[in-house]
Design a protein around this motif. Structure first.
Motif, PDB file in Angstrom:
ATOM      1  N   LYS B   7      38.791  46.384  -2.383  1.00 23.93           N
ATOM      2  CA  LYS B   7      37.625  45.914  -3.102  1.00 23.93           C
ATOM      3  C   LYS B   7      36.524  46.008  -2.506  1.00 23.93           C
ATOM      4  CE  LYS B   7      40.374  42.703  -5.700  1.00 23.93           C
ATOM      5  NZ  LYS B   7      40.678  41.346  -6.172  1.00 23.93           N
ATOM      6  N   LYS B   8      35.547  46.635  -2.902  1.00 23.21           N
ATOM      7  CA  LYS B   8      34.409  46.870  -2.534  1.00 23.21           C
ATOM      8  C   LYS B   8      33.243  45.840  -3.262  1.00 23.21           C
ATOM      9  CE  LYS B   8      31.410  50.442  -0.028  1.00 23.21           C
ATOM     10  NZ  LYS B   8      31.009  49.546   0.910  1.00 23.21           N
ATOM     11  N   ARG B   9      32.522  45.371  -2.492  1.00 27.89           N
ATOM     12  CA  ARG B   9      31.623  44.440  -3.079  1.00 27.89           C
ATOM     13  C   ARG B   9      30.133  45.005  -3.222  1.00 27.89           C
ATOM     14  NH1 ARG B   9      34.702  43.232   0.327  1.00 27.89           N
ATOM     15  NH2 ARG B   9      33.019  44.135   1.740  1.00 27.89           N
ATOM     16  N   SER B  10      29.426  44.312  -4.127  1.00 26.77           N
ATOM     17  CA  SER B  10      27.913  44.785  -4.223  1.00 26.77           C
ATOM     18  C   SER B  10      27.212  43.977  -3.201  1.00 26.77           C
ATOM     19  CB  SER B  10      27.449  44.491  -5.670  1.00 26.77           C
ATOM     20  OG  SER B  10      27.412  42.976  -5.901  1.00 26.77           O
ATOM     21  N   GLN B  11      26.087  44.307  -2.994  1.00 27.98           N
ATOM     22  CA  GLN B  11      25.290  43.757  -1.873  1.00 27.98           C
ATOM     23  C   GLN B  11      25.227  42.305  -2.131  1.00 27.98           C
ATOM     24  OE1 GLN B  11      23.060  45.592   0.289  1.00 27.98           O
ATOM     25  NE2 GLN B  11      22.896  43.366   1.131  1.00 27.98           N
ATOM     26  N   THR B  12      25.047  41.701  -3.364  1.00 28.13           N
ATOM     27  CA  THR B  12      24.888  40.176  -3.501  1.00 28.13           C
ATOM     28  C   THR B  12      26.254  39.604  -3.192  1.00 28.13           C
ATOM     29  OG1 THR B  12      25.718  41.083  -5.828  1.00 28.13           O
ATOM     30  CG2 THR B  12      23.399  40.627  -5.611  1.00 28.13           C
ATOM     31  N   ASP B  13      27.344  40.106  -2.999  1.00 19.71           N
ATOM     32  CA  ASP B  13      28.249  39.367  -2.471  1.00 19.71           C
ATOM     33  C   ASP B  13      28.391  39.389  -0.881  1.00 19.71           C
ATOM     34  OD1 ASP B  13      29.279  38.830  -4.918  1.00 19.71           O
ATOM     35  OD2 ASP B  13      30.699  40.403  -5.063  1.00 19.71           O
ATOM     36  N   ALA B  14      27.347  39.888  -0.312  1.00 18.55           N
ATOM     37  CA  ALA B  14      27.455  39.951   1.019  1.00 18.55           C
ATOM     38  C   ALA B  14      27.865  38.806   1.808  1.00 18.55           C
ATOM     39  CB  ALA B  14      26.243  40.725   1.456  1.00 18.55           C
ATOM     40  N   VAL B  15      26.995  37.579   1.539  1.00 19.09           N
ATOM     41  CA  VAL B  15      27.109  36.414   2.017  1.00 19.09           C
ATOM     42  C   VAL B  15      28.615  36.032   2.279  1.00 19.09           C
ATOM     43  CG1 VAL B  15      26.553  34.099   1.678  1.00 19.09           C
ATOM     44  CG2 VAL B  15      25.025  35.785   1.016  1.00 19.09           C
ATOM     45  N   VAL B  16      29.561  36.473   1.079  1.00 13.97           N
ATOM     46  CA  VAL B  16      30.770  36.169   1.289  1.00 13.97           C
ATOM     47  C   VAL B  16      31.689  36.771   2.175  1.00 13.97           C
ATOM     48  CG1 VAL B  16      32.860  35.490  -0.157  1.00 13.97           C
ATOM     49  CG2 VAL B  16      30.616  35.163  -1.055  1.00 13.97           C
ATOM     50  N   THR B  17      31.271  38.207   1.813  1.00 15.35           N
ATOM     51  CA  THR B  17      32.276  39.030   2.552  1.00 15.35           C
ATOM     52  C   THR B  17      32.061  39.361   4.146  1.00 15.35           C
ATOM     53  OG1 THR B  17      31.009  40.826   1.786  1.00 15.35           O
ATOM     54  CG2 THR B  17      32.825  40.095   0.396  1.00 15.35           C
ATOM     55  N   GLN B  18      30.582  39.280   4.385  1.00 14.45           N
ATOM     56  CA  GLN B  18      30.140  39.447   5.543  1.00 14.45           C
ATOM     57  C   GLN B  18      30.489  38.137   6.347  1.00 14.45           C
ATOM     58  OE1 GLN B  18      26.324  40.875   4.999  1.00 14.45           O
ATOM     59  NE2 GLN B  18      27.043  43.035   4.822  1.00 14.45           N
ATOM     60  N   ARG B  19      31.083  38.427   7.558  1.00 11.77           N
ATOM     61  CA  ARG B  19      31.003  37.136   8.543  1.00 11.77           C
ATOM     62  C   ARG B  19      30.101  37.712   9.561  1.00 11.77           C
ATOM     63  NH1 ARG B  19      36.873  35.217   9.198  1.00 11.77           N
ATOM     64  NH2 ARG B  19      36.747  36.016  11.271  1.00 11.77           N
ATOM     65  N   LYS B  20      29.016  36.710   9.612  1.00 11.73           N
ATOM     66  CA  LYS B  20      27.994  36.623  10.742  1.00 11.73           C
ATOM     67  C   LYS B  20      28.271  35.651  11.720  1.00 11.73           C
ATOM     68  CE  LYS B  20      25.274  37.215   6.961  1.00 11.73           C
ATOM     69  NZ  LYS B  20      23.982  36.924   6.253  1.00 11.73           N
ATOM     70  N   PHE B  21      28.083  35.932  12.872  1.00 14.16           N
ATOM     71  CA  PHE B  21      28.053  34.823  13.781  1.00 14.16           C
ATOM     72  C   PHE B  21      27.036  35.252  14.997  1.00 14.16           C
ATOM     73  CE2 PHE B  21      31.617  37.617  14.580  1.00 14.16           C
ATOM     74  CZ  PHE B  21      31.426  37.901  15.944  1.00 14.16           C
ATOM     75  N   PHE B  22      26.781  34.359  15.975  1.00  9.57           N
ATOM     76  CA  PHE B  22      26.024  34.624  16.992  1.00  9.57           C
ATOM     77  C   PHE B  22      26.617  34.847  18.133  1.00  9.57           C
ATOM     78  CE2 PHE B  22      23.121  32.805  13.660  1.00  9.57           C
ATOM     79  CZ  PHE B  22      22.082  33.699  13.772  1.00  9.57           C
ATOM     80  N   LYS B  23      25.875  35.609  19.010  1.00  9.94           N
ATOM     81  CA  LYS B  23      26.659  35.627  20.532  1.00  9.94           C
ATOM     82  C   LYS B  23      25.712  35.376  21.383  1.00  9.94           C
ATOM     83  CE  LYS B  23      28.926  39.303  21.985  1.00  9.94           C
ATOM     84  NZ  LYS B  23      29.777  40.492  21.734  1.00  9.94           N
ATOM     85  N   LYS B  24      25.868  34.799  22.476  1.00 10.05           N
ATOM     86  CA  LYS B  24      24.903  34.772  23.454  1.00 10.05           C
ATOM     87  C   LYS B  24      25.290  35.641  24.797  1.00 10.05           C
ATOM     88  CE  LYS B  24      22.750  31.110  26.717  1.00 10.05           C
ATOM     89  NZ  LYS B  24      23.088  31.030  27.690  1.00 10.05           N
ATOM     90  N   THR B  25      24.439  36.539  24.906  1.00  9.26           N
ATOM     91  CA  THR B  25      25.002  37.288  26.128  1.00  9.26           C
ATOM     92  C   THR B  25      24.664  37.127  27.541  1.00  9.26           C
ATOM     93  OG1 THR B  25      22.745  38.304  26.340  1.00  9.26           O
ATOM     94  CG2 THR B  25      23.940  39.458  24.739  1.00  9.26           C
ATOM     95  N   ALA B  26      25.260  37.742  28.357  1.00 10.15           N
ATOM     96  CA  ALA B  26      25.114  37.111  29.895  1.00 10.15           C
ATOM     97  C   ALA B  26      23.556  37.009  30.293  1.00 10.15           C
ATOM     98  CB  ALA B  26      25.942  37.911  30.697  1.00 10.15           C
TER      99      ALA B  26
END
Lengths: 332, 990
Positions: B7-26
């Motif tokens: 199932k491929k989504r349109s750009q507008t669904d991105a909030v749901v299907t993309q998992r975003k997270f932050f990473k702190k580097t060394a």
């Protein structure tokens, strides 16, 4: 600084129709009408805030109009060794896509980008607008907010578009929540001889020595909190002055035939009176000082309307992106 | 054709299907990471014969019906905390209900603890477990997204519940049984709130304890349960009232900040084997390790933990204690059940205070070390420890009762504290070696609390001892799995080098060296022959010498299961009566082993050497050889020395020998060290009984050095070649020069006791001054000094050439600027890597991409270095165990007393540390009565009134005679070497 050139007769034709009663514009608008504005936020997923904004997209073809893409990237900056500023800083830059100005040489394009960058940076990076939550570690680390705008297409009124896009992108920006980590040497139970040397705390001593040395991300899933002072980011209206009248939202041809344009960037804080954040006069024409005051007052009115419209749209976008998307996911 | 629906989504669904997270580097930057998630409908549920999924399945379709609470069958679905805290239970072979492991859980475990994640992964693959990994985040019905304001934890819990409910509703679809006989999916969680929510949603949920109590092996399994949470073992009554024994640790974030700002120091905690109230931490900030004195300052650190230490003011710095403090004798009266009670505690603390007293003023300031206390633990390195149950801690009123009681387990290693554990099986476990893990060490408890994992067998039985040894040194000893054996050649034992032809892949780019007179020289009984040699005179007066190494990299291809296993094992481990192979024995002892009279694939290094052993030319080639003979060192020596032998083989050995002598001389002139370690050989009477044994010191012959010199030469030549070709990732070995301070004590002792000096300015100077340390009356003295000097040095290590600066490549002991290991690929993994790199550098085979990656090579070599160290220690411990057995047998033969000569190597306020040359063991001689101790001159004086004779002064390096007994500790059943002085004074009554 018109970006296309028109013949004298064309300019005269446009000027005459603008000043006639009733005024006539090429696309049938009245003098104070805006073309339709389209806006979508969150278009660049890896940025901390982003927006694509279009003014005057043709309803039939789905193309045309002035198009601007704005994205905010937050970077950790070192205050001591790097180029960070204690408490954070805002840096704007505008670049113009060669596709937007196919007739300009690359030098001219650079000049144009530079001019726009100057206007935006001087307005938005001003200390009076700096959000209060860009600090990470006092005197050590802070967020550098880099707002980059690209002009993808220009069919007039690019400054209004840029400021609106900038405001929308900053509205969309989420600052990752950081937590300060500090180490405080505990005074051991044993009383040490050198205790007397320890400085007495005094009310006169206003130095605040922070022991914070590093920070961490308490919730790495979370996008973070919105920028502080969201409501203060200004919008801009350009008053195109063809004496004795002025009009809004000029197309490229109209811009080329207008001798003088007055840029007014106004901020509408929730609790305070609106303030003028920047103004520019562009073009070879002249205006009398006595007229300016009236123009600014009119500008404030128009900017207020624009601000309210943008605000409503942004809130709607927020709901669309979060609540509605979630509902749709559950109901799928 | 299988239909794949993405199932491929349109750009507008991105909030749901993309998992975003932050990473702190060394470096302190913050990066935003974006993961795209595609949801599918065909992620299989893993239940056999499921009509809906029709995917592969390994869980029985009816579930497990043995559990009384779920008689209609059930599946277990544990949440993350179950794996985080009850991994031993999950690993127990008594616990094997069909288990559904969610991806959410797997990810969370990985995020929380990498070691546990690795154990979990191994567990999911184990043959005797029924575990199915369900990718719930990718199945469209079970995927969830985080709500506004929801914590990550809540989100994961919700995902786990959602998957549970999906399974429950999914079950009926695949089967025809009536709903009342449906198996249940049981959510296993110790989180009461989560359980309540699950039950509200109509799901079956259970706490781990309640679930295990219902099982038929509950008694044994309950011991394995970790004591956590509110429904855990009943707390001692006094706990609440009692004040904390230890100070609380600082919060992790604070500790990390302190380390970063340099106010705290981070390092590995090393317990002191002689004094359980002292430990040290090596940190880069100080030349000497930071000393931790006393329980409070060690603050619950266990040997091997990475700790954060706060250093005291310099005025409070102390010198290490000069006394032996034995945990068992000092804390004899400590009772496991009541140890938390006030009264007892005071007494113990008083004793410890007494033990810690030391007249600080007497100590020279130069001996003082930075002193500090542990304020936080950065990483616990707790593992399962081999222990004995302390008999004295068993409740006397119910010695055979099966009720639960608290006992002490004493670890075999002297570096560890006693562990309190509760068990129902105490009486059965008394004479056994058992495996115990530490669960926690609260600030209010003097000892860590742990739980029983499994029994290894009767103490002193060979199997139990051997297994405990392997566990103690973390040696992987399980038999090779199916996937690994599948990587072996299909011909098995019948594999031969195919006849020479251009078409055979084996012969591609290979030289035919079958005609050369090659032989191998190894210790007797060697089965994995990795090296063979040849030498012949060339017409131009030079000599051609060749070293031929088993071509292991031909069989072990990069990145297959066998390769990963070998990389994880790192090295073959040699115990006295057992060898734990790095590679399956088909390769090690047959296909790769360069046996005589058969054709084998080899990797050859061939030099042209001048008669003075200068290298004229060197080349590397893959080859096929046929060894003409396999000699032992003795046989080769005899052959060489026999003047009547004039055959080609003997000539070749003589030629090699003459070159080796010159090579060695050259090496020694360059400043190579002649090191010594106490090596003894164990004679087993027969391989089966292996009971009566004899200990003998290893003898070195000329042929040992012959082989050694050529291996060194080969290693050096290969090291240069691969370093030239792959300057960033070459696998090399180095030996850093030891810091000068390491030698200070030895220098001081030598100067004061023997009037000798040790010049440690360079390896050459050290070698020269070691040669001068000779006591004409005592030939063994020189070896003793060499052993002690060796102990002062750092250990050699593998490294990746791109990760350290060029000027630290040198090998101190061998005095060569560059070195690697190439010659034993059957038993060392680093050699396999060197083989691959050399093969690539002569354009025989392209280099596997992983060997181009610096970080990958570093990671592999870190493991190999650790395994190598562990293998050495395991080998030494195994020898020690057999020496103990031999002594016991000898003691019985000789009616009690075994006497041996020994050297004093260290003096304490209340004892001596002696080294018995003949047996290669160290031992402690303790004095219970007051004796005089001279710190500065390293002597103890036993006053006349104690012996009735004149004062006897004993100093370091003195030769004494000791009685050696094997004494079984009454409490722990632990065999212990006990030594007492026989000469110059009999100390048995002191």
């Amino acid at each position: 600084m018109a970006s296309i050139s028109l013949s004298k007769s064309e300019k005269s034709y446009i000027q005459t129709s603008l000043t006639s009663t009733p005024p006539i514009r090429g696309d049938g608008r009245s003098l104070l009408d805006y073309r339709p504005i389209a806006l979508e936020i969150g278009v660049v997923p890896l940025a901390n805030g982003s927006v694509r904004l279009n003014i005057g997209k043709s309803t039939h073809e789905g193309a045309g109009g002035t198009e601007v893409l704005a994205a905010v990237k937050l970077e950790v900056e070192d205050v001591v060794n790097g180029d960070g500023v204690d408490g954070g800083r805002v840096v704007c830059s505008v670049s113009c896509s060669p596709a937007a100005y196919p007739h300009l040489s690359s030098n001219a394009l650079d000049d144009l980008s530079y001019d726009m960058t100057t206007v935006l940076n001087q307005t938005l990076a001003h200390p009076s607008l700096r959000p209060s939550n860009l600090g990470i570690l006092p005197k050590k680390k802070s967020w550098g907010l880099h707002l980059d705008l690209i002009v993808l297409a220009d069919s007039g009124n690019v400054f209004d578009a840029l400021f609106m896009a900038a405001r929308a992108a900053l509205w969309d920006t989420k600052v990752p929540v950081t937590r300060v980590v500090e180490y405080q040497a505990k005074k051991g139970g044993a009383v040490r001889q050198d205790d007397m040397d320890v400085e007495q705390e005094s009310g006169l001593d206003t130095r605040q020595v922070s022991r914070a040395v590093d920070f961490e991300l308490p919730d790495y899933w979370d996008e973070g909190e919105t920028l502080a002072g969201q409501d203060r980011w200004p919008v801009c209206v350009t008053l195109n002055i063809v004496s004795p009248i002025y009009y809004l939202d000029a197309t490229l041809q109209e811009e080329a035939s207008t001798p003088l344009r007055l840029l007014l960037a106004l901020s509408f804080p929730k609790t305070e009176a609106p303030t003028l954040k920047a103004s520019r006069l562009l073009g070879p024409g002249e205006v009398e000082l006595s007229q300016i005051k009236a123009l600014v007052q009119d500008g404030e009115k128009h900017a207020g309307e624009l601000f309210a419209a943008l605000e409503a749209k942004l809130r709607e976008e927020d709901v669309r992106r979060n609540q509605k998307a979630r509902d749709r996911f559950i109901l799928r | 054709m299988v239909d794949i629906t993405i199932k491929k989504r349109s750009q507008t669904d991105a909030v749901v299907t993309q998992r975003k997270f932050f990473k702190k580097t060394a470096r302190g930057k913050v990066i935003k990471v974006l993961r795209e998630r595609y949801l599918r409908d065909d992620v299989p549920c893993g239940i056999q014969d499921c009509q809906a999924c029709q995917g592969p399945g390994m869980l029985p379709s009816a579930g497990e019906s043995a559990h009384p609470s779920f008689s209609t069958g059930h599946f277990v679905l544990p949440d993350t905390n179950v794996f985080l805290s009850q991994m031993d239970l999950m690993e127990s072979n008594l616990f094997s209900p069909p288990t559904i492991l969610l991806q959410t859980v797997l990810d969370e475990v990985r995020h929380r603890s990498l070691p546990l994640y690795n154990r979990l992964k191994a567990l999911a693959k184990a043959d005797d477990k029924r575990i199915w990994i369900f990718y719930n985040e990718y199945r469209s019905e079970t995927a969830i997204i985080r709500e506004e304001g929801e914590t990550p934890n809540d989100r994961n819990d919700r995902g786990i519940r959602k998957a549970t409910s999906w399974y429950q509703s999914h079950l009926p679809r695949g089967r025809s049984a009536s709903p009342s006989h449906q198996p249940k999916v049981v959510l296993l969680t110790d989180d009461a709130a989560n359980r309540r929510k699950a039950e509200a949603e109509g799901l079956a949920a259970s706490s781990v304890r309640r679930y295990v109590e219902g099982m038929k092996d509950a008694t044994q399994l309950l011991d394995v349960l970790v004591s956590v949470g509110d429904d855990a073992i009943e707390p001692t009554r006094a706990v609440a009232a009692r004040s904390a024994l230890y100070s609380e640790y600082l919060p992790t974030a604070t500790v990390l900040a302190g380390v970063k700002s340099g106010q705290l120091h981070q390092g590995h905690f090393n317990a002191n084997a002689y004094n359980y109230l002292e430990g040290s931490v090596n940190v880069p900030a100080f030349a000497k390790p930071i000393l931790l004195v006393g329980r409070e300052n060690m603050n619950r650190a266990v040997n091997g933990d990475v700790v954060a230490v706060e250093v005291f003011d310099e005025t409070e710095w102390k010198a290490p204690a000069d006394e032996v403090i034995d945990q068992e004798s000092t804390l004899k009266n400590d009772d496991a059940e009541d140890s938390e009670e006030e009264g007892e505690g005071e007494e113990v603390l008083g004793q410890e205070k007494k033990a810690l007293r030391s007249d600080e003023k007497a100590r020279p300031p130069s001996e003082k070390q930075p002193t500090g206390r542990v304020v936080g633990i950065i990483k616990r390195n707790w593992r399962a420890y081999v222990c004995h149950i302390d008999t004295a801690s068993l409740s006397t009123t119910l010695p055979t009762s099966l009720s639960q009681q608290t006992v002490f387990a004493t670890p075999v290693s002297r570096l560890l504290p006693r562990i309190r554990l509760r068990t129902r099986q105490a009486p059965q476990l008394l004479a056994q070696k058992i495996l115990v893990t530490i669960d926690r060490w609260p600030a209010t408890a003097r000892y860590p609390e742990g739980h029983f994992v499994r029994a290894l067998g009767r103490a002193e039985s060979k199997d139990a001892e051997q297994e405990s040894l392997l566990l103690e040194f973390d040696v992987p000893y399980r038999p090779f799995g199916r996937a690994i054996l599948a990587c072996l050649p299909v011909e098995g034992e019948g594999w031969v080098v195919p006849p020479k032809s251009a078409a055979a892949p084996e012969w591609r780019d290979r030289e035919d060296l079958r005609g050369l007179t090659i032989c191998s020289i190894d210790p007797p009984g060697c089965q994995d022959i990795d090296d063979a040699l040849h030498a012949r005179q060339l017409p131009n007066g030079n000599i051609e010498a060749g070293v031929h190494i088993a071509d292991v990299s031909h069989f072990v291809l990069p990145d297959n299961p066998m390769d990963s296993e070998a990389a994880a094992r790192g090295t073959t481990v040699y115990l006295v009566d057992k060898r734990i192979d790095m590679l399956p024995s088909l390769l090690g002892t047959n296909l790769c082993s360069l046996r005589p009279h058969v054709e084998r694939l080899a990797f050859s290094v061939i030099w042209e050497l001048s008669p003075d052993a200068e290298i004229v030319n060197v080349r590397f080639t893959k080859s096929v050889i046929a060894s003409k003979a396999a000699f032992t060192y003795d046989e080769a020596q005899l052959r060489k020395d026999d003047v009547h032998m004039r055959d080609e083989l003997t000539q070749s050995i003589r030629l090699l020998n003459s070159l080796a002598i010159k090579l060695k001389a050259g090496r020694m002139a360059a400043g190579a060290l002649n090191l010594a370690s106490p090596e003894v050989k164990i004679h087993l009477d027969s391989s089966e009984s292996s009971d009566p044994i004899e200990v003998e010191q290893k003898e070195l012959r000329e042929t040992n050095s012959l082989v050694e010199e050529f291996m060194l030469l080969a290693n050096i030549s290969v090291a240069k070649k691969i370093q030239d070709t792959f300057p960033q990732t070459a696998v090399l070995r180095r030996h850093l020069p030891p810091p000068r301070t390491n030698f200070e004590k030895l220098q001081d002792i030598l100067k004061k006791r023997k009037g000798m000096t040790l010049d440690v300015s360079s390896s050459g100077a050290l070698a020269a001054s070691l040669d001068k340390c000779i006591d004409p009356k005592e030939p063994a003295f020189n070896t003793l000094v060499r052993i002690m000097a060796t102990r002062c040095m750092l250990s050699a290590e593998y490294f990746c050439s791109g990760s350290v600066s060029r000027d630290t490549f040198g090998h101190y002991g061998l005095a060569t600027p560059i070195y690697t290991h190439f010659t034993s690929p059957i038993r060392r993994y680093a050699d396999v890597l060197a083989h691959r790199q050399l093969a690539a550098s002569i354009a025989h085979a392209p280099l596997h991409p992983s060997l181009h990656s610096k970080s990958h090579v570093e990671r592999v070599l870190d493991v190999v270095n650790r395994r190598h160290r562990m293998a050495q220690m395991a080998g030494r411990a195994s020898v020690e165990f057999y020496v103990g057995l031999a002594l016991k047998a000898r003691g019985e033969r000789e009616q009690g007393l075994v006497q041996e000569e020994a050297f004093v190597i260290r003096t304490f306020r209340n004892g001596l540390n002696v080294f018995v040359f003949k047996l290669g063991i160290e031992g402690l001689v303790m004095f219970k009565r007051e004796i005089k101790f001279d710190v500065d001159n390293y002597t103890v004086t036993i006053p006349a009134e104690l012996t009735g004779k004149s004062d006897a002064t004993i100093a370091v390096f003195d030769k004494v005679t000791v009685n050696i007994e094997i004494e079984k500790d009454k409490n722990t059943q632990r065999g212990k070497v006990k030594m007492t002085l026989a000469k110059p004074v009999d100390s048995r009554n002191l």
